[in-house]
Scaffold this active site. Sequence first.
Site, short mmCIF file in Angstrom:
data_model
loop_
_atom_site.label_atom_id
_atom_site.label_comp_id
_atom_site.label_asym_id
_atom_site.label_seq_id
_atom_site.Cartn_x
_atom_site.Cartn_y
_atom_site.Cartn_z
N SER A 71 0.84 -1.19 0.00
CA SER A 71 0.00 0.00 0.00
C SER A 71 0.88 1.24 0.00
O SER A 71 2.11 1.16 0.14
CB SER A 71 -0.93 0.02 1.22
OG SER A 71 -0.17 0.08 2.42
N LYS B 83 13.31 6.65 13.62
CA LYS B 83 13.75 7.25 12.36
C LYS B 83 15.10 7.95 12.51
O LYS B 83 15.95 7.90 11.61
CB LYS B 83 12.69 8.22 11.84
CG LYS B 83 11.36 7.54 11.47
CD LYS B 83 11.53 6.52 10.35
CE LYS B 83 10.20 5.97 9.89
NZ LYS B 83 10.34 5.00 8.77
N TYR C 55 8.35 7.03 17.17
CA TYR C 55 8.57 7.06 15.72
C TYR C 55 9.79 7.91 15.38
O TYR C 55 10.67 7.49 14.61
CB TYR C 55 7.31 7.62 15.05
CG TYR C 55 7.36 7.75 13.55
CD1 TYR C 55 7.28 6.63 12.73
CD2 TYR C 55 7.46 9.00 12.94
CE1 TYR C 55 7.30 6.75 11.35
CE2 TYR C 55 7.48 9.13 11.57
CZ TYR C 55 7.40 8.01 10.77
OH TYR C 55 7.41 8.13 9.40
#
Length: 263
Positions: free
Chosen positions: A15, A157, A153
């Site tokens: 996706s 990252k 997150y």
Amino acid sequence: MNFDNKVIWITGASSGIGQSLALTLSKYNCKLILSSRRASALEDVKQACHTPENVAILPLDLANYNNMKAIADQAILLFGTIDILVNNGGISQRSLIIDTDICVDKKLMDVDYLGTVALSKALLPHFKSNQKGHYVTVTSLMGKFSSPYRSGYCGAKHALHGFFDALRLEHQKDNIKVTMICPGFVNTNVARNAVTGDGSLLQTQDDATQKGLEVSVFTKRMLKAMHKEKFEAYIGKKEVLGVYLKRFFPKLLHKITLKSAVR
């Protein structure tokens, strides 16, 4: 672009950005390996590709990072080699630090950092043996500066940048390239699929993501960065300025972010 006769492996291909990359790259004279957790969704993407006969699917779960050596060996056998690994798979987060269970932080590190690192390390001997290879890792602008509601997150990252900068330095002599792709807001389901403080999915779209770059526009810019073998590419709208504000005017970025309505 220099994708002809390449074998390109894309994670998170079922996706969003990964799907768009697969559909676009299938128009080139290259072979694709598509990976994500959902085999049925990968099959749908494969059938939508311009040349499905040049597309293989290889389901994997980045959270199971101890299995990556076997997965990498399977991937190499599919077309005999791999030229480019696009590390696109991952999950996002929307929750305040004080409301976030530590197991959620661990999940974000397991999937977004350790899973990507384990897969990349598993493929590294193949790249080194071939004396060529290209890692294209999709991080985020949140890998360069931070925002509320995304602590785990952002941590994962940021960690990816540290790891891949080191990999680039260690293996330049082996002609191994590293490109870090840092998206801003892109209109995909990333927010809907983000985890909240208790690990459940957010399941709603936020306004900033909805108004972000269309995924087809993002994909074109990403492919240009891959073609040019850039070290880093910041792809988004005005939020890209945050990278430069963080470097030169960090207090100003802090004030702007506090005033923003981003969640």
